[in-house]
Scaffold this motif. Structure first.
Motif, short mmCIF file in Angstrom:
data_model
loop_
_atom_site.label_atom_id
_atom_site.label_comp_id
_atom_site.label_asym_id
_atom_site.label_seq_id
_atom_site.Cartn_x
_atom_site.Cartn_y
_atom_site.Cartn_z
N GLY A 29 64.66 -105.79 -90.53
CA GLY A 29 63.52 -104.90 -90.37
C GLY A 29 63.32 -103.86 -91.45
N LYS A 30 64.22 -103.82 -92.44
CA LYS A 30 64.08 -102.87 -93.54
C LYS A 30 64.30 -103.58 -94.87
N GLU A 31 63.61 -103.09 -95.88
CA GLU A 31 63.82 -103.63 -97.21
C GLU A 31 65.23 -103.29 -97.68
N LEU A 32 65.79 -104.18 -98.49
CA LEU A 32 67.16 -104.00 -98.96
C LEU A 32 67.36 -102.67 -99.66
N ILE A 33 66.39 -102.27 -100.48
CA ILE A 33 66.51 -101.00 -101.19
C ILE A 33 66.56 -99.83 -100.21
N VAL A 34 65.89 -99.95 -99.08
CA VAL A 34 65.92 -98.87 -98.09
C VAL A 34 67.31 -98.74 -97.48
N HIS A 35 67.94 -99.87 -97.15
CA HIS A 35 69.32 -99.82 -96.64
C HIS A 35 70.21 -99.06 -97.61
N THR A 36 70.04 -99.32 -98.90
CA THR A 36 70.87 -98.66 -99.92
C THR A 36 70.54 -97.17 -100.00
N LEU A 37 69.27 -96.85 -100.10
CA LEU A 37 68.87 -95.45 -100.26
C LEU A 37 69.31 -94.59 -99.09
N GLU A 38 69.27 -95.14 -97.88
CA GLU A 38 69.62 -94.34 -96.70
C GLU A 38 71.07 -93.88 -96.73
N ASN A 39 71.95 -94.62 -97.37
CA ASN A 39 73.35 -94.18 -97.47
C ASN A 39 73.47 -92.88 -98.27
N PHE A 40 72.65 -92.75 -99.30
CA PHE A 40 72.67 -91.53 -100.11
C PHE A 40 71.83 -90.43 -99.47
N GLN A 41 70.72 -90.81 -98.85
CA GLN A 41 69.90 -89.85 -98.12
C GLN A 41 70.71 -89.13 -97.04
N ASN A 42 71.56 -89.87 -96.36
CA ASN A 42 72.29 -89.33 -95.21
C ASN A 42 73.60 -88.66 -95.59
N HIS A 43 73.96 -88.67 -96.86
CA HIS A 43 75.21 -88.04 -97.28
C HIS A 43 74.96 -86.57 -97.56
N GLN A 44 75.74 -85.70 -96.94
CA GLN A 44 75.47 -84.26 -97.01
C GLN A 44 75.64 -83.68 -98.42
N ASN A 45 76.41 -84.36 -99.28
CA ASN A 45 76.64 -83.81 -100.61
C ASN A 45 75.75 -84.39 -101.70
N ILE A 46 74.84 -85.26 -101.32
CA ILE A 46 73.86 -85.76 -102.28
C ILE A 46 72.62 -84.87 -102.22
N ASP A 47 72.30 -84.28 -103.36
CA ASP A 47 71.19 -83.32 -103.41
C ASP A 47 69.87 -83.96 -103.77
N ALA A 48 69.91 -85.03 -104.53
CA ALA A 48 68.66 -85.67 -104.97
C ALA A 48 68.94 -87.12 -105.32
N ILE A 49 67.87 -87.91 -105.32
CA ILE A 49 67.95 -89.33 -105.67
C ILE A 49 66.85 -89.63 -106.69
N THR A 50 67.24 -90.36 -107.73
CA THR A 50 66.28 -90.89 -108.69
C THR A 50 66.38 -92.41 -108.64
N VAL A 51 65.25 -93.08 -108.66
CA VAL A 51 65.24 -94.54 -108.61
C VAL A 51 64.55 -95.10 -109.84
N VAL A 52 65.20 -96.09 -110.46
CA VAL A 52 64.59 -96.83 -111.56
C VAL A 52 64.08 -98.14 -110.98
N CYS A 53 62.79 -98.41 -111.18
CA CYS A 53 62.13 -99.51 -110.49
C CYS A 53 61.26 -100.32 -111.45
N ILE A 54 61.05 -101.59 -111.13
CA ILE A 54 60.06 -102.38 -111.86
C ILE A 54 58.72 -101.66 -111.78
N GLU A 55 58.08 -101.48 -112.91
CA GLU A 55 56.92 -100.58 -112.98
C GLU A 55 55.83 -100.93 -111.97
N GLU A 56 55.50 -102.22 -111.86
CA GLU A 56 54.40 -102.60 -110.97
C GLU A 56 54.76 -102.47 -109.50
N TRP A 57 56.03 -102.28 -109.20
CA TRP A 57 56.44 -102.12 -107.80
C TRP A 57 56.67 -100.66 -107.41
#
Length: 238
Positions: A29-57
């Motif tokens: 029910g979730k895109e693979l990238i979302v599963h990955t991002l949520e691990n960092f989103q939910n970690h109390q010591n991660i302050d920010a996330i930057t994502v490098v992505c295929i431009e058209e996506w």
């Protein structure tokens, strides 16, 4: 400050995904990238996330970030022609946040099982030693081959697989990338190799074996099994 730099630039050809990059395939029910991002989103010591992505996506990823309320994602930038160039683009985006030499955790968008303990260990290692390369022990015999003949057999107890996250202070990893550009070193396989090339000491953190990279159809079935194990552990308190 601690910033996760997530590389989501692969095209998904080995996954045979018929046009959709593997990081955007849906799993439970979730895109693979979302599963990955949520691990960092939910970690109390991660302050920010930057994502490098295929431009058209990028617009599609921005919609996912909004949908799943991943509000630590502060930058989404286009990748380059190589993985090395893509990471450099991401590092420049991290630099634009104007944090004072943050710890940067470079991670694959298709490694969804990075866990809280590993993220914490990586941050601690950088603050103590200046680097953190996630490794897992080799579990099979390692040989070197030349002309179809085994030339040597390496002591397996000393062999490890380098995985992700690979973590450094921003100033160090950005400086190494800029030196590589100046030296016309343009296709270095990963951040650990780049840092080793320029003389940085690399310290390791033992990773979890289920921190796999989803790159082939067979990996999907491994993901499914591991995901169900994790779900059962939460349900039954194992």
């Amino acid at each position: 400050m601690n910033v996760a730099l997530i590389f989501a630039g692969g095209s998904g050809t080995r996954m045979n995904s018929k046009g959709k990059p593997k990081q955007f395939l849906q799993f439970y029910g979730k895109e693979l990238i979302v599963h990955t991002l949520e691990n960092f989103q939910n970690h109390q010591n991660i302050d920010a996330i930057t994502v490098v992505c295929i431009e058209e996506w990028i617009p599609y990823l921005q919609k996912l970030v909004t949908k799943y309320e991943i509000d630590k994602v502060l930058r989404i930038v286009a990748g380059g022609k190589t993985g090395q160039e893509s990471i450099y683009n991401g590092l420049k985006a991290v630099s634009s946040l104007n944090y004072d030499n943050p710890v940067v955790l470079i991670h694959d968008g298709v490694r969804p099982f990075v866990n809280e303990e590993l993220i914490s260990s990586c941050i601690e290692s950088v603050k103590k030693y200046g680097s953190a390369i996630t490794v897992t022990p080799a579990i099979e015999t390692i040989v070197t081959i030349d002309d179809n003949k085994i030339q040597s057999i390496t002591d397996r107890s000393k062999c490890f697989h380098a995985k992700a996250p690979q973590c450094f202070y921003l100033n160090d990893i950005l400086s190494a990338h800029e030196r590589a550009i100046s030296d016309k070193q343009t296709n270095i396989i990963d951040s650990a190799s780049l840092m080793k090339l320029y003389g940085y000491e690399l310290f390791t953190v033992k990773g979890n074996f289920d921190n796999i990279k989803i790159t082939t159809p067979a990996d999907f079935y491994t993901f499914k099994a591991l995901y169900e194990v994790r779900e059962n552990q939460q349900i039954f308190g194992l």
